[in-house]
Design a protein around this motif. Sequence first.
Motif, PDB file in Angstrom:
ATOM      1  N   PRO A   1       0.818  -1.211   0.000  1.00 23.04           N
ATOM      2  CA  PRO A   1       0.000   0.000   0.000  1.00 23.04           C
ATOM      3  C   PRO A   1       0.854   1.264   0.000  1.00 23.04           C
ATOM      4  N   ALA A   2       0.258   2.364  -0.422  1.00 23.87           N
ATOM      5  CA  ALA A   2       0.925   3.660  -0.399  1.00 23.87           C
ATOM      6  C   ALA A   2       1.030   4.140   1.049  1.00 23.87           C
TER       7      ALA A   2
ATOM      8  N   ASP B   1       0.099   6.804   2.534  1.00 16.70           N
ATOM      9  CA  ASP B   1      -1.069   7.506   3.046  1.00 16.70           C
ATOM     10  C   ASP B   1      -2.239   6.583   3.371  1.00 16.70           C
ATOM     11  N   ASP B   2      -2.144   5.317   2.998  1.00 15.41           N
ATOM     12  CA  ASP B   2      -3.251   4.406   3.217  1.00 15.41           C
ATOM     13  C   ASP B   2      -3.460   4.142   4.699  1.00 15.41           C
TER      14      ASP B   2
ATOM     15  N   ARG C   1      -6.798  -5.627  -2.814  1.00 21.56           N
ATOM     16  CA  ARG C   1      -6.042  -5.194  -4.001  1.00 21.56           C
ATOM     17  C   ARG C   1      -6.093  -6.272  -5.087  1.00 21.56           C
TER      18      ARG C   1
ATOM     19  N   SER D   1      -4.776   3.805  -5.973  1.00 23.51           N
ATOM     20  CA  SER D   1      -4.234   5.063  -5.470  1.00 23.51           C
ATOM     21  C   SER D   1      -4.314   5.186  -3.956  1.00 23.51           C
ATOM     22  N   ARG D   2      -5.379   4.684  -3.341  1.00 20.63           N
ATOM     23  CA  ARG D   2      -5.540   4.753  -1.886  1.00 20.63           C
ATOM     24  C   ARG D   2      -6.323   3.545  -1.423  1.00 20.63           C
ATOM     25  N   GLN D   3      -6.129   3.244  -0.143  1.00 23.23           N
ATOM     26  CA  GLN D   3      -6.851   2.114   0.409  1.00 23.23           C
ATOM     27  C   GLN D   3      -7.046   2.303   1.907  1.00 23.23           C
ATOM     28  N   MET D   4      -8.220   1.888   2.375  1.00 19.71           N
ATOM     29  CA  MET D   4      -8.519   1.818   3.807  1.00 19.71           C
ATOM     30  C   MET D   4      -8.973   0.397   4.080  1.00 19.71           C
TER      31      MET D   4
ATOM     32  N   THR E   1     -11.042   0.467  -1.677  1.00 17.28           N
ATOM     33  CA  THR E   1      -9.896   0.630  -2.567  1.00 17.28           C
ATOM     34  C   THR E   1     -10.241   1.608  -3.676  1.00 17.28           C
ATOM     35  N   GLU E   2      -9.512   2.723  -3.755  1.00 14.80           N
ATOM     36  CA  GLU E   2      -9.655   3.662  -4.871  1.00 14.80           C
ATOM     37  C   GLU E   2      -8.793   3.159  -6.015  1.00 14.80           C
TER      38      GLU E   2
END
Length: 187
Positions: free
Chosen positions: A34-35, A37-38, A52, A114-117, A125-126
Amino acid sequence: MPLLGPFDRPLPLRSGRSGAAEPRPSTSPVPTAPAPDDVIPVGCERTAALARFVTRTVLGDVETVDASHHELVAVFTEDVEVWSPSFHRCGREALISALRDRDDALRRIEVRISRQMAAERIAFTEWRLQGIFDRAGFVDDDVLVEPSHRAVESSGVLVCEFDGERVRSVRCYYDELGLMEELLLAP
């Protein structure tokens, strides 16, 4: 690209490497990390990794994901429900069949996350999808749409809900009208 539609043409899912008789969820392919910022709490890395994998698989990133039938069985519950504005399936075998019969109007599909929570039982998941519309497609099996040979982009959010270590629900939100406009309008 079954979750994004709109075309109806088969593209077989590539065979995987697994020859094991009984699949195990813990051996499923794990996508990229993950990035920074996730938001992924300690202990939820497996949930995030499966989300993912599911995102790339159901959106048609066949160049990245090489999943066999056994690997897909290991990821989804038997009664999994999958929904998007242009797609709805209930049951693991119906989903796997739809993944095998995906259209091939778009080529060189790449899915970027791009992002994930993630939490223990849910992951958001974006994603951003890019592909080339370079093969004719059929809408509702009777309307032929000639390819534009242009790049097509779409983005959205995919929500995976879990039952233990398997995915029991997938919801995919995106701008269906915007994607249709990109695919169907002449260059």
